[in-house]
Design an enzyme around this catalytic site. Structure first.
Site, PDB file in Angstrom:
ATOM      1  N   TYR A 219      -7.014   9.573   1.380  1.00 41.34           N
ATOM      2  CA  TYR A 219      -7.900  10.340   0.446  1.00 41.34           C
ATOM      3  C   TYR A 219      -9.110   9.545   0.199  1.00 41.34           C
ATOM      4  O   TYR A 219      -8.826   8.174  -0.150  1.00 41.34           O
ATOM      5  CB  TYR A 219      -7.323  10.755  -0.700  1.00 41.34           C
ATOM      6  CG  TYR A 219      -6.389  11.858  -0.573  1.00 41.34           C
ATOM      7  CD1 TYR A 219      -6.964  13.186   0.026  1.00 41.34           C
ATOM      8  CD2 TYR A 219      -5.344  11.707  -1.250  1.00 41.34           C
ATOM      9  CE1 TYR A 219      -6.235  14.124  -0.038  1.00 41.34           C
ATOM     10  CE2 TYR A 219      -4.423  13.216  -1.157  1.00 41.34           C
ATOM     11  CZ  TYR A 219      -4.869  14.229  -0.492  1.00 41.34           C
ATOM     12  OH  TYR A 219      -4.086  15.225  -0.529  1.00 41.34           O
TER      13      TYR A 219
ATOM     14  N   LYS B 270      -7.714  15.468   9.341  1.00 40.29           N
ATOM     15  CA  LYS B 270      -6.794  16.676   9.019  1.00 40.29           C
ATOM     16  C   LYS B 270      -7.596  17.408   7.870  1.00 40.29           C
ATOM     17  O   LYS B 270      -8.170  16.973   6.955  1.00 40.29           O
ATOM     18  CB  LYS B 270      -5.523  16.063   8.245  1.00 40.29           C
ATOM     19  CG  LYS B 270      -4.709  17.034   7.686  1.00 40.29           C
ATOM     20  CD  LYS B 270      -3.346  16.288   6.976  1.00 40.29           C
ATOM     21  CE  LYS B 270      -2.367  17.464   6.439  1.00 40.29           C
ATOM     22  NZ  LYS B 270      -2.684  17.542   4.908  1.00 40.29           N
TER      23      LYS B 270
ATOM     24  N   HIS C 232      -4.123  22.811   4.063  1.00 35.54           N
ATOM     25  CA  HIS C 232      -3.404  22.133   3.022  1.00 35.54           C
ATOM     26  C   HIS C 232      -2.023  22.913   2.432  1.00 35.54           C
ATOM     27  O   HIS C 232      -1.709  22.802   1.365  1.00 35.54           O
ATOM     28  CB  HIS C 232      -4.362  21.773   1.928  1.00 35.54           C
ATOM     29  CG  HIS C 232      -4.146  20.424   1.255  1.00 35.54           C
ATOM     30  ND1 HIS C 232      -4.831  19.373   1.574  1.00 35.54           N
ATOM     31  CD2 HIS C 232      -2.951  20.112   0.479  1.00 35.54           C
ATOM     32  CE1 HIS C 232      -4.153  18.275   1.118  1.00 35.54           C
ATOM     33  NE2 HIS C 232      -3.424  18.940   0.201  1.00 35.54           N
TER      34      HIS C 232
ATOM     35  N   THR D  49      -7.739  13.141   5.298  1.00 32.52           N
ATOM     36  CA  THR D  49      -7.653  14.333   4.856  1.00 32.52           C
ATOM     37  C   THR D  49      -8.994  14.601   4.174  1.00 32.52           C
ATOM     38  O   THR D  49      -9.449  13.899   3.389  1.00 32.52           O
ATOM     39  CB  THR D  49      -6.513  14.595   4.010  1.00 32.52           C
ATOM     40  OG1 THR D  49      -5.295  14.276   4.529  1.00 32.52           O
ATOM     41  CG2 THR D  49      -6.516  15.925   3.205  1.00 32.52           C
TER      42      THR D  49
ATOM     43  N   SER E 169       1.456   9.512   2.454  1.00 29.39           N
ATOM     44  CA  SER E 169       0.479   9.887   1.523  1.00 29.39           C
ATOM     45  C   SER E 169      -0.369   8.782   0.954  1.00 29.39           C
ATOM     46  O   SER E 169       0.517   8.014   0.353  1.00 29.39           O
ATOM     47  CB  SER E 169       1.012  11.225   0.716  1.00 29.39           C
ATOM     48  OG  SER E 169      -0.236  11.437  -0.313  1.00 29.39           O
TER      49      SER E 169
HETATM   50  C1  LIG Z   1       4.112  19.125  -2.306  1.00 23.06           C
HETATM   51  C2  LIG Z   1       3.141  18.744  -1.266  1.00 23.06           C
HETATM   52  C3  LIG Z   1       2.165  17.605  -1.425  1.00 23.06           C
HETATM   53  C4  LIG Z   1       1.207  17.570  -0.441  1.00 23.06           C
HETATM   54  N1  LIG Z   1       0.338  16.393  -0.526  1.00 23.06           N
HETATM   55  C5  LIG Z   1      -0.470  15.823   0.372  1.00 23.06           C
HETATM   56  C6  LIG Z   1      -1.192  14.705   0.307  1.00 23.06           C
HETATM   57  O1  LIG Z   1      -0.894  13.808  -0.453  1.00 23.06           O
HETATM   58  N2  LIG Z   1      -2.128  14.683   1.613  1.00 23.06           N
HETATM   59  C7  LIG Z   1      -2.453  15.550   2.435  1.00 23.06           C
HETATM   60  O2  LIG Z   1      -3.112  15.322   3.019  1.00 23.06           O
HETATM   61  N3  LIG Z   1      -1.826  16.954   2.349  1.00 23.06           N
HETATM   62  C8  LIG Z   1      -0.754  16.924   1.469  1.00 23.06           C
HETATM   63  N4  LIG Z   1      -0.213  18.236   1.394  1.00 23.06           N
HETATM   64  C9  LIG Z   1      -0.408  18.958   2.664  1.00 23.06           C
HETATM   65  C10 LIG Z   1       0.535  18.773   3.724  1.00 23.06           C
HETATM   66  O3  LIG Z   1       0.246  17.593   4.351  1.00 23.06           O
HETATM   67  C11 LIG Z   1       0.557  19.748   4.855  1.00 23.06           C
HETATM   68  O4  LIG Z   1      -0.728  19.925   5.166  1.00 23.06           O
HETATM   69  C12 LIG Z   1       1.147  21.116   4.397  1.00 23.06           C
HETATM   70  O5  LIG Z   1       2.404  20.868   3.561  1.00 23.06           O
HETATM   71  C13 LIG Z   1       1.589  22.086   5.616  1.00 23.06           C
HETATM   72  O6  LIG Z   1       2.042  23.058   5.058  1.00 23.06           O
HETATM   73  P1  LIG Z   1       3.594  23.574   4.985  1.00 23.06           P
HETATM   74  O7  LIG Z   1       4.015  22.816   3.835  1.00 23.06           O
HETATM   75  O8  LIG Z   1       3.673  25.283   5.072  1.00 23.06           O
HETATM   76  O9  LIG Z   1       4.199  22.831   6.444  1.00 23.06           O
HETATM   77  C14 LIG Z   1       0.979  18.273   0.420  1.00 23.06           C
HETATM   78  C15 LIG Z   1       1.706  19.560   0.677  1.00 23.06           C
HETATM   79  C16 LIG Z   1       2.750  19.652  -0.169  1.00 23.06           C
HETATM   80  C17 LIG Z   1       3.686  21.000  -0.073  1.00 23.06           C
END
Ligand SMILES: Cc1cc2nc3c(=O)[nH]c(=O)nc-3n(C[C@H](O)[C@H](O)[C@H](O)COP(=O)(O)O)c2cc1C
Length: 379
Positions: A130, A252, A276, A156, A107
């Protein structure tokens, strides 16, 4: 780790080991958490069709994602502050993914920087971008990803403003954490976690700290970040990014057919159907509910990936049956990281691999390309 039989076991273990503020940050969703719950509920509602007396002795789970060979149709999703779930979390998760033969996506908001991870692993990884208001900084980030030989850029697009997680407000979840008695007690009572964080190379946003002029201390950095997510982000910026990044681009955060059509026209290698993880627009549909129409509309033009609520190999099979070529997991591996560092992430991947393998056999398919709506049933 052998006693960790499913992702829920890893989740329970992580809840015991990781301070509440960081566990909740990963586990919870935005606002009333309707979309967070819907991601799971809609997956569970999809029934698999058991078939028997089909020769499934030669099963094959290997495929490609965005042109990259993988042993499993799965990638580790980008996770902000992954390195606060366990010290050096990004490096550990990347190593586990690479040993398992699947992609890891770092990330923008990671603790370990692009350079930290590149210096600690053997093979290329993906970088998630981002788009900040400061486009000079964005350009520099892309250049750093190129220099680190990242093999795909994941753009994203669903975080142009920030959804709120109520628990983060209540827990004082900031970087660095608010000094509250409860947070200090939590950290003191989680010695393995505390030791891992103290051993870790960083405790702030590694990709940002030291790279932005005038942002020398962590507090000013936090303020800079809060003002940097850009509501003016548009399709024009996607073109600009394509001009800077010559490699495979993955977009994404799509949940709508119109948006997916537009994304497919950008020349992206893949799109990720995603809300997300229920952390942004609460009240939005689940990713799995949005998938069939998007796959139908653009599946022949661009690779369709899905994330949101994937907690098992059965869930991956459901997504593939509805038109995804592969899935990403977020929380499923974050729980593994909190439960046991690199071994915990490896275990999470192994659990999903084995569940997918067995579920393919029991639905009578031996190859990924044979998975389709015929593995589902209405009953
Ligand atoms: C703690 C956490 C931090 C996240 N940070 C980002 C991020 O920095 N960039 C991003 O594109 N998605 C981020 N996401 C979304 C994840 O990439 C992903 O889309 C999501 O976790 C999928 O759902 P799931 O946790 O149910 O598998 C984050 C998700 C979580 C749980």
């Amino acid at each position: 780790m052998r006693m960790m039989t499913c992702i829920e076991d890893l989740r329970r273990s992580a809840r015991r080991k990781v301070p509440r503020m960081f566990f909740d940050y990963a586990d919870r969703g935005s606002y009333a958490e309707e979309t967070l719950r819907r991601n799971r509920a809609d997956l569970e509602r999809i029934k698999l069709r058991q078939r028997v007396l089909v020769d499934v002795s030669q099963r094959e789970l290997a495929t490609t994602i965005a042109g990259e060979r993988v042993t499993l149709p799965l990638a580790l999703a980008p996770i902000g502050l992954c390195g606060m779930q366990w010290g050096d979390g990004e490096v550990l998760a990347c190593r586990a993914a690479q040993s398992a033969g699947i992609p890891f996506c770092l990330s923008t908001m990671s603790v370990c920087s692009i350079e930290d991870v590149a210096g600690a692993v053997e093979r290329p990884f993906w970088f998630q971008l981002y788009v900040m208001r400061d486009r000079g900084f964005v350009r520099a980030l892309i250049e750093r990803a190129v220099a680190a030989r990242c093999s795909a850029l994941v753009l994203t697009v669903d975080l142009q403003v920030l959804g709120q997680r109520h628990c983060d407000v209540r827990n004082g979840m900031t970087v660095p954490p608010e000094i509250r008695i409860r947070n200090l007690i939590e950290m003191a009572t989680k010695p393995a976690w505390t030791a891992s964080i103290l051993r870790g190379r960083r405790r702030t946003f590694g990709n940002l700290a030291g790279h932005i002029r005038g942002m020398e201390n962590v507090n000013s950095l936090a303020q800079w970040i809060a003002g940097q997510f850009d509501p003016s982000l548009s399709w024009k910026d996607v073109e600009w990014i394509r001009g800077l990044w010559g490699g495979p681009l993955i977009i994404k955060g799509l949940l709508d057919v119109e948006d997916a059509r537009r994304a497919a026209k950008t020349g992206a290698a893949a799109i990720v159907v995603s809300n997300h993880g229920g952390r942004q627009l609460d009240g939005a549909v689940s990713s799995i509910a949005a998938l069939p129409a998007i796959a139908e509309a653009v599946g022949s033009e661009v690779e369709v990936m899905l994330d949101g609520g994937i907690r098992s190999g059965q869930d991956v099979l459901r997504a593939l049956a509805l038109g995804a070529r592969s899935c990403m997991i977020g929380r499923a591996y974050v729980y593994g990281l909190g439960a046991g560092g690199e071994r915990g992430v490896a275990r999470a991947i192994e659990i999903i691999r084995s569940e997918l393998d067995v579920s393919m056999a029991l639905t009578g398919v031996a190859r990924l390309r044979d998975i389709g709506p015929q593995v589902l049933t209405q009953a």
